[in-house]
Scaffold this motif. Structure first.
Motif, PDB file in Angstrom:
ATOM      1  N   LEU A  69       0.912  -1.057  -0.025  1.00 58.86           N
ATOM      2  CA  LEU A  69       0.614  -0.475   0.026  1.00 58.86           C
ATOM      3  C   LEU A  69       0.650   1.652   0.510  1.00 58.86           C
ATOM      4  CD1 LEU A  69      -3.054  -1.196   2.655  1.00 58.86           C
ATOM      5  CD2 LEU A  69      -2.943  -0.984   0.387  1.00 58.86           C
ATOM      6  N   ARG A  70       1.931   1.239   0.927  1.00 62.70           N
ATOM      7  CA  ARG A  70       2.851   2.553   0.631  1.00 62.70           C
ATOM      8  C   ARG A  70       3.410   2.221  -0.418  1.00 62.70           C
ATOM      9  NH1 ARG A  70       4.426   0.673   6.212  1.00 62.70           N
ATOM     10  NH2 ARG A  70       3.581   2.339   7.838  1.00 62.70           N
ATOM     11  N   ALA A  71       4.484   1.718  -0.812  1.00 58.99           N
ATOM     12  CA  ALA A  71       4.764   1.838  -2.468  1.00 58.99           C
ATOM     13  C   ALA A  71       3.875   1.723  -3.716  1.00 58.99           C
ATOM     14  CB  ALA A  71       4.725   0.487  -2.659  1.00 58.99           C
ATOM     15  N   GLY A  72       2.782   1.909  -3.304  1.00 58.57           N
ATOM     16  CA  GLY A  72       1.642   2.057  -4.722  1.00 58.57           C
ATOM     17  C   GLY A  72       1.233   3.301  -4.653  1.00 58.57           C
ATOM     18  N   ILE A  73       0.700   3.684  -2.992  1.00 53.11           N
ATOM     19  CA  ILE A  73       0.291   5.468  -3.512  1.00 53.11           C
ATOM     20  C   ILE A  73       2.075   6.574  -2.970  1.00 53.11           C
ATOM     21  CG2 ILE A  73       0.248   7.135  -0.904  1.00 53.11           C
ATOM     22  CD1 ILE A  73      -1.817   4.218   0.202  1.00 53.11           C
ATOM     23  N   GLY A  74       2.554   5.926  -2.800  1.00 50.90           N
ATOM     24  CA  GLY A  74       4.105   6.728  -3.051  1.00 50.90           C
ATOM     25  C   GLY A  74       4.288   6.442  -5.057  1.00 50.90           C
ATOM     26  N   GLU A  75       4.165   5.833  -5.522  1.00 48.23           N
ATOM     27  CA  GLU A  75       4.351   5.720  -6.893  1.00 48.23           C
ATOM     28  C   GLU A  75       3.915   6.091  -7.759  1.00 48.23           C
ATOM     29  OE1 GLU A  75       4.571   2.019  -8.881  1.00 48.23           O
ATOM     30  OE2 GLU A  75       5.540   1.127  -6.915  1.00 48.23           O
ATOM     31  N   ARG A 124      -3.878  -0.608  11.458  1.00 50.81           N
ATOM     32  CA  ARG A 124      -4.223   0.748  12.353  1.00 50.81           C
ATOM     33  C   ARG A 124      -2.974   2.016  12.576  1.00 50.81           C
ATOM     34  NH1 ARG A 124      -6.807  -1.372  18.059  1.00 50.81           N
ATOM     35  NH2 ARG A 124      -8.090  -1.920  16.678  1.00 50.81           N
ATOM     36  N   SER A 125      -1.530   1.927  12.208  1.00 54.50           N
ATOM     37  CA  SER A 125      -0.467   2.471  12.306  1.00 54.50           C
ATOM     38  C   SER A 125      -0.145   2.963  10.846  1.00 54.50           C
ATOM     39  CB  SER A 125       1.131   1.691  12.115  1.00 54.50           C
ATOM     40  OG  SER A 125       1.943   1.946  12.221  1.00 54.50           O
ATOM     41  N   PHE A 126      -0.764   2.550   9.511  1.00 51.93           N
ATOM     42  CA  PHE A 126      -0.580   2.864   8.586  1.00 51.93           C
ATOM     43  C   PHE A 126      -1.610   3.887   8.332  1.00 51.93           C
ATOM     44  CE2 PHE A 126      -3.001   2.576   3.830  1.00 51.93           C
ATOM     45  CZ  PHE A 126      -1.068   3.069   3.468  1.00 51.93           C
ATOM     46  N   LEU A 127      -3.332   3.513   8.854  1.00 48.61           N
ATOM     47  CA  LEU A 127      -4.308   4.306   8.712  1.00 48.61           C
ATOM     48  C   LEU A 127      -3.671   5.692   9.572  1.00 48.61           C
ATOM     49  CD1 LEU A 127      -7.714   2.129   9.049  1.00 48.61           C
ATOM     50  CD2 LEU A 127      -5.985   3.037   6.721  1.00 48.61           C
ATOM     51  N   ALA A 128      -2.672   5.445  11.077  1.00 49.53           N
ATOM     52  CA  ALA A 128      -2.236   6.800  11.140  1.00 49.53           C
ATOM     53  C   ALA A 128      -1.872   7.031  10.364  1.00 49.53           C
ATOM     54  CB  ALA A 128      -2.314   6.217  12.688  1.00 49.53           C
ATOM     55  N   GLU A 129      -1.221   7.056   9.591  1.00 49.43           N
ATOM     56  CA  GLU A 129       0.677   7.872   8.904  1.00 49.43           C
ATOM     57  C   GLU A 129      -0.439   8.712   8.885  1.00 49.43           C
ATOM     58  OE1 GLU A 129       3.622   4.421   7.267  1.00 49.43           O
ATOM     59  OE2 GLU A 129       3.583   4.337   9.358  1.00 49.43           O
ATOM     60  N   ARG A 130      -1.655   7.766   7.305  1.00 49.56           N
ATOM     61  CA  ARG A 130      -1.793   8.820   6.101  1.00 49.56           C
ATOM     62  C   ARG A 130      -3.200   9.533   6.551  1.00 49.56           C
ATOM     63  NH1 ARG A 130       0.909   5.208   4.887  1.00 49.56           N
ATOM     64  NH2 ARG A 130       1.970   7.029   4.799  1.00 49.56           N
ATOM     65  N   LEU A 131      -3.588   9.735   7.629  1.00 48.79           N
ATOM     66  CA  LEU A 131      -4.439  10.689   8.209  1.00 48.79           C
ATOM     67  C   LEU A 131      -3.775  11.575   8.881  1.00 48.79           C
ATOM     68  CD1 LEU A 131      -7.090   8.800  10.558  1.00 48.79           C
ATOM     69  CD2 LEU A 131      -7.259   9.978   8.553  1.00 48.79           C
ATOM     70  N   ARG A 132      -2.117  11.693   8.983  1.00 48.86           N
ATOM     71  CA  ARG A 132      -1.136  12.853   9.538  1.00 48.86           C
ATOM     72  C   ARG A 132      -1.524  13.041   7.752  1.00 48.86           C
ATOM     73  NH1 ARG A 132       0.181   8.685  13.608  1.00 48.86           N
ATOM     74  NH2 ARG A 132       2.189   8.159  11.692  1.00 48.86           N
ATOM     75  N   ASP A 133      -0.740  12.318   7.279  1.00 48.10           N
ATOM     76  CA  ASP A 133      -0.653  12.874   6.135  1.00 48.10           C
ATOM     77  C   ASP A 133      -1.422  13.808   5.083  1.00 48.10           C
ATOM     78  OD1 ASP A 133       2.200  11.605   6.299  1.00 48.10           O
ATOM     79  OD2 ASP A 133       1.324   9.880   4.421  1.00 48.10           O
ATOM     80  N   LEU A 134      -2.388  13.070   5.389  1.00 45.92           N
ATOM     81  CA  LEU A 134      -4.086  14.647   5.023  1.00 45.92           C
ATOM     82  C   LEU A 134      -3.868  15.354   6.210  1.00 45.92           C
ATOM     83  CD1 LEU A 134      -5.949  11.566   4.456  1.00 45.92           C
ATOM     84  CD2 LEU A 134      -5.391  12.897   2.311  1.00 45.92           C
ATOM     85  N   ALA A 135      -3.647  15.511   7.246  1.00 42.12           N
ATOM     86  CA  ALA A 135      -4.327  16.519   7.862  1.00 42.12           C
ATOM     87  C   ALA A 135      -3.180  17.664   7.372  1.00 42.12           C
ATOM     88  CB  ALA A 135      -4.532  16.446   9.285  1.00 42.12           C
ATOM     89  N   GLU A 136      -1.775  17.244   6.837  1.00 39.98           N
ATOM     90  CA  GLU A 136      -0.717  18.426   6.961  1.00 39.98           C
ATOM     91  C   GLU A 136      -1.776  19.179   5.431  1.00 39.98           C
ATOM     92  OE1 GLU A 136       2.916  16.455   6.746  1.00 39.98           O
ATOM     93  OE2 GLU A 136       3.367  16.189   8.454  1.00 39.98           O
ATOM     94  N   ILE A 137      -2.104  18.727   4.830  1.00 42.64           N
ATOM     95  CA  ILE A 137      -2.542  19.547   3.546  1.00 42.64           C
ATOM     96  C   ILE A 137      -3.937  20.026   3.910  1.00 42.64           C
ATOM     97  CG2 ILE A 137      -0.913  18.951   2.173  1.00 42.64           C
ATOM     98  CD1 ILE A 137      -4.633  17.510   1.719  1.00 42.64           C
ATOM     99  N   GLY A 142     -11.377  17.688   8.210  1.00 42.39           N
ATOM    100  CA  GLY A 142     -11.836  16.307   8.230  1.00 42.39           C
ATOM    101  C   GLY A 142     -11.932  15.796   6.313  1.00 42.39           C
ATOM    102  N   ALA A 143     -11.359  16.874   5.650  1.00 36.23           N
ATOM    103  CA  ALA A 143     -11.496  16.545   4.401  1.00 36.23           C
ATOM    104  C   ALA A 143     -10.334  15.215   4.124  1.00 36.23           C
ATOM    105  CB  ALA A 143     -11.064  18.008   3.654  1.00 36.23           C
ATOM    106  N   GLY A 144      -9.445  15.381   4.480  1.00 36.35           N
ATOM    107  CA  GLY A 144      -8.472  14.679   4.151  1.00 36.35           C
ATOM    108  C   GLY A 144      -8.439  12.830   4.887  1.00 36.35           C
ATOM    109  N   ALA A 145      -9.372  12.938   5.914  1.00 33.76           N
ATOM    110  CA  ALA A 145     -10.399  11.773   6.702  1.00 33.76           C
ATOM    111  C   ALA A 145     -11.457  11.478   6.220  1.00 33.76           C
ATOM    112  CB  ALA A 145     -10.325  11.523   8.389  1.00 33.76           C
ATOM    113  N   ALA A 146     -12.276  11.715   5.969  1.00 32.87           N
ATOM    114  CA  ALA A 146     -13.310  11.670   4.447  1.00 32.87           C
ATOM    115  C   ALA A 146     -12.285  11.509   3.455  1.00 32.87           C
ATOM    116  CB  ALA A 146     -14.111  13.041   4.083  1.00 32.87           C
ATOM    117  N   PHE A 147     -11.533  11.868   2.911  1.00 29.14           N
ATOM    118  CA  PHE A 147     -10.991  10.653   1.313  1.00 29.14           C
ATOM    119  C   PHE A 147     -10.885   9.228   1.900  1.00 29.14           C
ATOM    120  CE2 PHE A 147     -10.551  15.243  -0.620  1.00 29.14           C
ATOM    121  CZ  PHE A 147     -11.414  14.594  -2.029  1.00 29.14           C
TER     122      PHE A 147
END
Length: 187
Positions: A69-75, A124-137, A142-147
């Motif tokens: 998942l990390r690699a695919g999203i990163g690509e 859970r750790s992966f989702l927390a990372e994504r939520l942090r990434d999204l919160a920064e932008i 709440g838009a990032g979490a909604a996505f």
């Protein structure tokens, strides 16, 4: 080529591939060390040498999925211009690709993972990372979490067999998510 894959250092991947094949073909109830050993063409001791239990094997499968998942999203992110929409668009793009290939999170791995606290912790750790990434932008709270949860809901509901969207329906949903991501204000 098959002989090259039987080297000792290749065995953990061979075992994970075998376990994944069993899960896809027969479901989580058939995932046993004996069945994985037979699928991999190894002895039970050979499997246990690398994964001391079924739980350890499931944890490793979940960890491999998270890395994919990390690699695919990163690509996908690397192919996009920097913007507030970059991470949501990367997640949507990867989800669209995985969904279309039908090689995403099979229901059997989802079930096996749900029964394993350590494997769940990895997700859970992966989702927390994504939520942090999204919160920064986030331009809108709440838009990032909604996505993230819209994408996750689509993927999980498919894995669990709650729906079978045809290509046009799926395209419309992913298109709507992409349009919402692109509409995020810059700044």
């Amino acid at each position: 080529m098959a002989k090259a894959r039987t080297r000792r250092e290749d065995r953990p991947e061979i075992i994970l591939d075998a376990a994944e094949a069993l899960l896809r073909r027969s479901g989580s109830r058939t995932l046993t060390i004996d069945a994985v050993a037979a699928e991999a063409g190894l002895s039970k001791g050979g499997v246990l040498h690398h994964y001391a239990s079924k739980d350890a094997l499931v944890t490793a499968l979940a960890a491999r999925k998270v890395e994919r998942l990390r690699a695919g999203i990163g690509e996908h992110a690397a192919a996009l211009a920097a913007s507030r929409a970059r991470m949501p668009l990367a997640m949507i793009g990867h989800a669209r690709e995985v969904y279309a290939e039908e090689c995403g999170f099979p229901d059997s791995l989802l079930i096996a993972t749900a029964e394993n606290a350590e494997a769940v912790a990895g997700f859970r750790s992966f989702l927390a990372e994504r939520l942090r990434d999204l919160a920064e932008i986030e331009a809108r709270p709440g838009a990032g979490a909604a996505f993230l949860f819209a994408i996750l809901g689509l993927m999980m509901s498919r894995s669990l067999g709650f729906h079978e969207l045809d290509g046009a329906e799926l395209d419309r949903l992913f298109g709507a998510l992409e349009a919402q991501a692109r509409a995020l204000p810059e700044g």
